[in-house]
Motif scaffolding. Structure first.
Motif, PDB file in Angstrom:
ATOM      1  N   TYR A  96       0.792  -1.062  -0.031  1.00  0.00           N
ATOM      2  CA  TYR A  96       0.036  -0.110   0.133  1.00  0.00           C
ATOM      3  C   TYR A  96       0.818   1.346   0.168  1.00  0.00           C
ATOM      4  O   TYR A  96       2.057   1.146   0.299  1.00  0.00           O
ATOM      5  CB  TYR A  96      -1.132  -0.021   1.391  1.00  0.00           C
ATOM      6  CG  TYR A  96      -0.249  -0.077   2.551  1.00  0.00           C
ATOM      7  CD1 TYR A  96       0.027   1.100   3.101  1.00  0.00           C
ATOM      8  CD2 TYR A  96       0.023  -1.244   3.157  1.00  0.00           C
ATOM      9  CE1 TYR A  96       0.656   1.096   4.464  1.00  0.00           C
ATOM     10  CE2 TYR A  96       0.842  -1.247   4.292  1.00  0.00           C
ATOM     11  CZ  TYR A  96       0.997  -0.264   5.161  1.00  0.00           C
ATOM     12  OH  TYR A  96       1.577  -0.193   6.162  1.00  0.00           O
ATOM     13  N   ALA A  97       0.118   2.346  -0.383  1.00  0.00           N
ATOM     14  CA  ALA A  97       1.122   3.770  -0.626  1.00  0.00           C
ATOM     15  C   ALA A  97      -0.024   4.850  -0.148  1.00  0.00           C
ATOM     16  O   ALA A  97      -1.029   4.851  -0.750  1.00  0.00           O
ATOM     17  CB  ALA A  97       1.610   3.886  -1.890  1.00  0.00           C
ATOM     18  N   PHE A  98       0.519   5.724   0.733  1.00  0.00           N
ATOM     19  CA  PHE A  98      -0.314   6.758   1.018  1.00  0.00           C
ATOM     20  C   PHE A  98      -0.097   8.065   0.067  1.00  0.00           C
ATOM     21  O   PHE A  98       1.004   7.959  -0.512  1.00  0.00           O
ATOM     22  CB  PHE A  98      -0.012   7.133   2.375  1.00  0.00           C
ATOM     23  CG  PHE A  98      -0.397   6.262   3.514  1.00  0.00           C
ATOM     24  CD1 PHE A  98      -1.658   5.837   4.031  1.00  0.00           C
ATOM     25  CD2 PHE A  98       0.548   5.328   3.905  1.00  0.00           C
ATOM     26  CE1 PHE A  98      -2.086   5.194   4.980  1.00  0.00           C
ATOM     27  CE2 PHE A  98       0.332   4.400   4.746  1.00  0.00           C
ATOM     28  CZ  PHE A  98      -1.271   4.295   5.320  1.00  0.00           C
ATOM     29  N   ARG A  99      -0.700   8.944  -0.123  1.00  0.00           N
ATOM     30  CA  ARG A  99      -0.926   9.985  -0.988  1.00  0.00           C
ATOM     31  C   ARG A  99       0.097  11.048  -0.421  1.00  0.00           C
ATOM     32  O   ARG A  99      -0.044  12.103   0.038  1.00  0.00           O
ATOM     33  CB  ARG A  99      -2.332  10.659  -1.240  1.00  0.00           C
ATOM     34  CG  ARG A  99      -3.194   9.586  -1.926  1.00  0.00           C
ATOM     35  CD  ARG A  99      -4.434  10.042  -2.300  1.00  0.00           C
ATOM     36  NE  ARG A  99      -4.399  11.254  -3.095  1.00  0.00           N
ATOM     37  CZ  ARG A  99      -5.491  12.174  -3.453  1.00  0.00           C
ATOM     38  NH1 ARG A  99      -6.533  11.782  -3.006  1.00  0.00           N
ATOM     39  NH2 ARG A  99      -5.208  12.993  -4.518  1.00  0.00           N
ATOM     40  N   MET A 100       1.262  10.709  -0.541  1.00  0.00           N
ATOM     41  CA  MET A 100       2.467  11.580  -0.025  1.00  0.00           C
ATOM     42  C   MET A 100       3.599  11.118  -0.794  1.00  0.00           C
ATOM     43  O   MET A 100       3.707  10.024  -1.301  1.00  0.00           O
ATOM     44  CB  MET A 100       2.647  11.695   1.394  1.00  0.00           C
ATOM     45  CG  MET A 100       2.914  10.355   2.137  1.00  0.00           C
ATOM     46  SD  MET A 100       3.107  10.169   3.749  1.00  0.00           S
ATOM     47  CE  MET A 100       1.297  10.442   4.425  1.00  0.00           C
ATOM     48  N   SER A 101       4.893  11.728  -0.415  1.00  0.00           N
ATOM     49  CA  SER A 101       5.845  11.187  -1.124  1.00  0.00           C
ATOM     50  C   SER A 101       6.474   9.960  -0.681  1.00  0.00           C
ATOM     51  O   SER A 101       6.142   9.508   0.511  1.00  0.00           O
ATOM     52  CB  SER A 101       7.195  12.086  -0.947  1.00  0.00           C
ATOM     53  OG  SER A 101       7.669  12.261   0.482  1.00  0.00           O
ATOM     54  N   ALA A 102       7.263   9.117  -1.420  1.00  0.00           N
ATOM     55  CA  ALA A 102       7.801   7.881  -1.240  1.00  0.00           C
ATOM     56  C   ALA A 102       8.418   7.835   0.264  1.00  0.00           C
ATOM     57  O   ALA A 102       8.552   7.170   0.949  1.00  0.00           O
ATOM     58  CB  ALA A 102       8.485   7.262  -2.314  1.00  0.00           C
ATOM     59  N   GLU A 103       9.532   9.001   0.319  1.00  0.00           N
ATOM     60  CA  GLU A 103      10.183   9.230   1.555  1.00  0.00           C
ATOM     61  C   GLU A 103       9.186   9.188   2.635  1.00  0.00           C
ATOM     62  O   GLU A 103       9.566   8.667   3.633  1.00  0.00           O
ATOM     63  CB  GLU A 103      11.034  10.353   1.382  1.00  0.00           C
ATOM     64  CG  GLU A 103      12.124  10.652   2.630  1.00  0.00           C
ATOM     65  CD  GLU A 103      13.123  11.741   2.437  1.00  0.00           C
ATOM     66  OE1 GLU A 103      14.019  11.923   3.077  1.00  0.00           O
ATOM     67  OE2 GLU A 103      12.821  12.491   1.574  1.00  0.00           O
ATOM     68  N   LYS A 104       8.198  10.112   2.628  1.00  0.00           N
ATOM     69  CA  LYS A 104       7.458  10.362   3.862  1.00  0.00           C
ATOM     70  C   LYS A 104       6.665   9.023   4.081  1.00  0.00           C
ATOM     71  O   LYS A 104       6.328   8.724   5.312  1.00  0.00           O
ATOM     72  CB  LYS A 104       6.437  11.448   3.626  1.00  0.00           C
ATOM     73  CG  LYS A 104       6.998  12.869   3.558  1.00  0.00           C
ATOM     74  CD  LYS A 104       5.946  13.919   3.205  1.00  0.00           C
ATOM     75  CE  LYS A 104       6.645  15.245   3.408  1.00  0.00           C
ATOM     76  NZ  LYS A 104       5.577  16.502   3.085  1.00  0.00           N
ATOM     77  N   ASN A 105       6.410   8.275   3.014  1.00  0.00           N
ATOM     78  CA  ASN A 105       5.778   6.938   3.140  1.00  0.00           C
ATOM     79  C   ASN A 105       6.883   6.194   4.021  1.00  0.00           C
ATOM     80  O   ASN A 105       6.287   5.415   5.045  1.00  0.00           O
ATOM     81  CB  ASN A 105       5.631   6.279   1.986  1.00  0.00           C
ATOM     82  CG  ASN A 105       4.038   6.501   1.573  1.00  0.00           C
ATOM     83  OD1 ASN A 105       3.234   5.469   1.617  1.00  0.00           O
ATOM     84  ND2 ASN A 105       3.737   7.457   0.876  1.00  0.00           N
ATOM     85  N   ILE A 106       7.778   6.056   3.821  1.00  0.00           N
ATOM     86  CA  ILE A 106       8.790   5.306   4.496  1.00  0.00           C
ATOM     87  C   ILE A 106       9.190   5.805   5.967  1.00  0.00           C
ATOM     88  O   ILE A 106       9.300   4.960   6.864  1.00  0.00           O
ATOM     89  CB  ILE A 106      10.315   5.157   3.684  1.00  0.00           C
ATOM     90  CG1 ILE A 106       9.906   4.476   2.339  1.00  0.00           C
ATOM     91  CG2 ILE A 106      11.129   4.579   4.364  1.00  0.00           C
ATOM     92  CD1 ILE A 106      11.207   4.649   1.231  1.00  0.00           C
ATOM     93  N   LEU A 107       9.026   6.948   6.142  1.00  0.00           N
ATOM     94  CA  LEU A 107       9.369   7.677   7.299  1.00  0.00           C
ATOM     95  C   LEU A 107       8.077   7.242   8.536  1.00  0.00           C
ATOM     96  O   LEU A 107       8.093   7.471   9.575  1.00  0.00           O
ATOM     97  CB  LEU A 107       9.559   9.278   7.380  1.00  0.00           C
ATOM     98  CG  LEU A 107      10.860   9.518   6.858  1.00  0.00           C
ATOM     99  CD1 LEU A 107      11.232  10.824   6.470  1.00  0.00           C
ATOM    100  CD2 LEU A 107      12.165   8.925   7.697  1.00  0.00           C
TER     101      LEU A 107
ATOM    102  N   ARG B 240      10.953  11.950  -3.832  1.00  0.00           N
ATOM    103  CA  ARG B 240      10.111  13.025  -3.770  1.00  0.00           C
ATOM    104  C   ARG B 240       8.814  12.793  -4.633  1.00  0.00           C
ATOM    105  O   ARG B 240       7.775  13.535  -4.816  1.00  0.00           O
ATOM    106  CB  ARG B 240      10.739  14.331  -4.230  1.00  0.00           C
ATOM    107  CG  ARG B 240      11.694  14.797  -3.334  1.00  0.00           C
ATOM    108  CD  ARG B 240      12.223  16.383  -3.531  1.00  0.00           C
ATOM    109  NE  ARG B 240      13.235  16.607  -2.635  1.00  0.00           N
ATOM    110  CZ  ARG B 240      13.317  16.914  -1.428  1.00  0.00           C
ATOM    111  NH1 ARG B 240      12.004  17.173  -0.908  1.00  0.00           N
ATOM    112  NH2 ARG B 240      14.203  17.186  -0.652  1.00  0.00           N
ATOM    113  N   ASN B 241       8.833  11.562  -5.242  1.00  0.00           N
ATOM    114  CA  ASN B 241       7.715  11.365  -6.091  1.00  0.00           C
ATOM    115  C   ASN B 241       6.438  10.775  -5.297  1.00  0.00           C
ATOM    116  O   ASN B 241       6.659  10.328  -4.163  1.00  0.00           O
ATOM    117  CB  ASN B 241       8.002  10.083  -7.061  1.00  0.00           C
ATOM    118  CG  ASN B 241       8.962  10.414  -8.049  1.00  0.00           C
ATOM    119  OD1 ASN B 241       9.636  11.373  -7.817  1.00  0.00           O
ATOM    120  ND2 ASN B 241       8.772   9.956  -9.435  1.00  0.00           N
ATOM    121  N   ARG B 242       5.107  11.166  -5.795  1.00  0.00           N
ATOM    122  CA  ARG B 242       4.174  10.551  -4.999  1.00  0.00           C
ATOM    123  C   ARG B 242       3.839   9.250  -5.204  1.00  0.00           C
ATOM    124  O   ARG B 242       4.192   8.449  -6.218  1.00  0.00           O
ATOM    125  CB  ARG B 242       2.728  10.968  -5.764  1.00  0.00           C
ATOM    126  CG  ARG B 242       2.300  12.564  -5.401  1.00  0.00           C
ATOM    127  CD  ARG B 242       1.332  12.597  -4.358  1.00  0.00           C
ATOM    128  NE  ARG B 242      -0.191  11.796  -4.855  1.00  0.00           N
ATOM    129  CZ  ARG B 242      -1.093  12.537  -5.560  1.00  0.00           C
ATOM    130  NH1 ARG B 242      -0.809  13.685  -5.857  1.00  0.00           N
ATOM    131  NH2 ARG B 242      -2.106  11.745  -5.831  1.00  0.00           N
TER     132      ARG B 242
END
Length: 218
Positions: A73-84, A107-109
């Motif tokens: 799953y991926a949230f609607r934010m950057s890849a880095e913020k998802n990981i954090l 920094r990609n969505r």
């Protein structure tokens, strides 16, 4: 680590009937079996994402569990913020992204990434934390060969560094051989055979295991 016996029933049909399992810390267990054998159901129950029939936890409550489901799953934010989202610091997140070849996507969505990119992001997110039991359900199914190799190397290193127990649900017998210390073969919802990967894959005791291996090939 001990896992209590458990069952899972749907519409009166038992789809999973597991005995008590004892797992060794620091070992990787490759869970193999045909489609519908109960692999993902087992993973979801152990991760606490699906209740077993008793409704009681099958793991000691003190065991911390990290889980990567089959569909990342991926949230609607950057890849880095998802990981954090899993905690930790930006330095570690960047190190993991570099190792997995997705630093350029930081920094990609995240919800716009491809399937393989999303899987690598999800693996990095999981490995920001430290767990006693890690469950990966087909983690590299959407990845190409290069991404799979990077991911497998990271999985090995994570286990070695943290000493966790890892359950790897995989349809790839070659991946089971590359990563697994032991193989757990499920057949029609039951634990049919268990042993070292080499023994189960190349000298199985049960005819059902041999038939499965002959059909899928090692």
């Amino acid at each position: 680590m001990k896992i209590k016996p458990f069952t899972k029933t749907y519409d009166g049909r038992t789809v999973l009937d597991m005995p008590e399992l004892e797992l060794t810390e620091g070992s990787i267990y490759a869970v193999i079996g045909a489609n519908g054998s109960g692999k993902s159901t087992m993973a979801r129950i152990l991760a606490g994402a699906l209740p077993c029939d008793s409704g009681s936890p099958v793991l000691d409550r003190a065991v911390s569990v990290g889980y990567m489901p089959q569909k990342s799953y991926a949230f609607r934010m950057s890849a880095e913020k998802n990981i954090l989202l899993s905690g930790g610091n930006a330095k570690k997140a960047k190190e993991l992204m570099e190792r997995l070849g997705i630093i350029s996507l930081a920094r990609n969505r995240a919800d716009k990434l491809s399937g393989g990119e999303t899987s690598r992001m999800a693996l990095a997110r999981l490995m920001m934390g430290k767990y006693g039991l890690v469950i990966l359900d087909e983690p590299t199914a959407a990845m190409d060969m290069e991404s799979t190799a990077l991911s497998e190397e990271l999985i090995r290193d994570y286990c070695r560094e943290t000493g966790c127990t890892l359950l790897l649900v995989t349809h790839s017998l070659r991946q089971a051989r590359r990563l697994g210390d032991e193989a757990i073969f499920l057949h029609e919802g039951k634990l049919w055979e268990r042993g070292s990967v080499e023994k189960v894959l190349f000298a199985p005791e049960k005819p059902e295991t041999a038939q499965f291996l002959e059909f899928y090939g090692v």
